[in-house]
Design an enzyme around this catalytic site. Sequence first.
Site, PDB file in Angstrom:
ATOM      1  N   ASP A  27      18.946 104.714  48.437  1.00  6.66           N
ATOM      2  CA  ASP A  27      18.946 103.381  49.033  1.00  6.66           C
ATOM      3  C   ASP A  27      19.995 102.483  48.378  1.00  6.66           C
ATOM      4  O   ASP A  27      19.855 102.117  47.219  1.00  6.66           O
ATOM      5  CB  ASP A  27      17.538 102.784  48.846  1.00  6.66           C
ATOM      6  CG  ASP A  27      17.398 101.377  49.383  1.00  6.66           C
ATOM      7  OD1 ASP A  27      18.291 100.927  50.117  1.00  6.66           O
ATOM      8  OD2 ASP A  27      16.388 100.728  49.058  1.00  6.66           O
TER       9      ASP A  27
ATOM     10  N   ASP B 195      23.315  98.381  53.766  1.00  4.50           N
ATOM     11  CA  ASP B 195      22.050  98.881  53.215  1.00  4.50           C
ATOM     12  C   ASP B 195      21.661 100.202  53.869  1.00  4.50           C
ATOM     13  O   ASP B 195      21.135 100.234  54.978  1.00  4.50           O
ATOM     14  CB  ASP B 195      20.961  97.825  53.436  1.00  4.50           C
ATOM     15  CG  ASP B 195      19.621  98.215  52.847  1.00  4.50           C
ATOM     16  OD1 ASP B 195      19.524  99.302  52.238  1.00  4.50           O
ATOM     17  OD2 ASP B 195      18.664  97.441  52.994  1.00  4.50           O
TER      18      ASP B 195
END
Length: 406
Positions: free
Chosen positions: A116, A292
Site C-alpha cells: 500500500d 494510492d
Amino acid sequence: MVPQPTAVAFTAALAGLAAATPIKSKVGTKTGSFTVNQVANPSFKPHGAFQLAKAYNKYGIPMPEGLAKTVAKYNAAKKAKRDSGSATTTPEQYDIQYLTPVEIGTPAQTLNLDFDSGSSDLWVFSTDTPSASVNGQTQYDPSSSSTSKKVSGASWDISYGDGSSSSGSVYHDVVNVGGVSYDTQAVESASKVSDQFAQDSNNDGLLGLAFSTLNTVTPTQEKTFFDNILDNLDVAAFTADLKYHTAGTYDFGVIDDSKYTGDIAYVDVDDSQGFWGFTADINGQSVSGIADTGTTLALFPDAVVDAYYQNVDGAENDSSQGGYVFPCSATLPDLTFTPGDASITIPGEYINYAPADESGETCFGGVQSSNGVGISIYGDIALKAAFVVFDKSQSSPRLGWANKDL
C-alpha cells in the site's frame, strides 16, 4: 480533512504484490533491483460500496448514513454465512484483490500482505492476535523465529473512520521481499484487529510504501521496508505497472523501459503529509491528490465526478450505495488526467467497477466523490491506466507518469 499520520489506517482493497525474481541478498551489499509479480486472491469478489467504505475508514472519516447501513447489512449477511459454516466458499466482500507472499523471520514464515503506497506500517496477524479475530489468516509467530527481537516499550495504534482500531507490539526481524532481505525490519504484531481486517481470511496484514513519517510506531517511528533498502538499490525508486483484470508488477531499483511507451513525465511530490501527493488537471480543473495503490477507487472533487456521470445514460447518485450507480449495460466515456506533461486516459470500461446489487443490472462507478473523504485519491482505477514511478533518487521526491499498452 487530511488525517493525522498516527491515527489513520491506509489499507483499502487491491494492489498487492507477490512472488518474485529469486535474488537472494541481504542489505549491506548492493541489491540492485528486483521485481514482484501480483498474484490474485482467489476469494476476491468486487463490491463498490465496500471499497468506498474502506476508503472512508482508511482516512479516518465516518461513513455517510446510507453507506453505513449498506455495509452493516452485508456484514450481517456475511457473519450469518460464516456462522453456518459456509464461509470457505463465500468470497469476502472486503478482500484485497492482489496479495504478496512476504517471508518473515528465521526460518521464514510466509504471510500474504497487501502492499500500500498510502501507508507506512508493516503490520501482521500474529500469535498475539486474539483467536476471536482470526478467521483463517496466517499468523506470524515471533517465538518461532531465531532472529526476532521484541522492541522494548514500542507499540503501534491505527484508528479508523468507523471507530475501530488495530494495535499491538513491535518486533525487529528479517523480512524478505522478492529475494531481498532486511535484517531488522519493524514487524508490527497485532494484538487488536479491526473487524474489516478480521473478515478477510486471505489477507494476513499490510506492508506500507508511503513516507516513513506516516509510521504509527511510538515512541520512535520505524522506517518502511522501501526506505530501509533504498540505499542498496541501483535506482532509489519503485514502479507500479498495475493491470486491468490481470496481474501486474512492481519493480524496485529499476525503471523497465519495456513496460511503458513514450517518455516519463515527472511531477513534484508534496510529501508534507507523508503521502505521494501531486497535482494533475482533469477537464480543466486542477486536482491535488495522492497516488494510492492501496485504494481501489478513484475519488475526485464533486465537480469532476458530477460532470463525468452527466455523460452516462441512467447514472444516478444513490445515497444507499454512497455514490454513483448506472445500468451495467451503459457505455462509459473515458476520463483523462494530465500530471505534468503526461496525458493519462482511464478507459471507460475500467470505471464500470462492479455490480452494485444481486440483480447484476445496476453497476457501481469506479470514480466517486472525494467530498466526504476530504482528499482526492488517484487509486487503482486511475493507476492501472499508467506506468507510475515512485522516485526518491533526486533531492526531492517525484512521481513519474507514462502511458503503456493497455
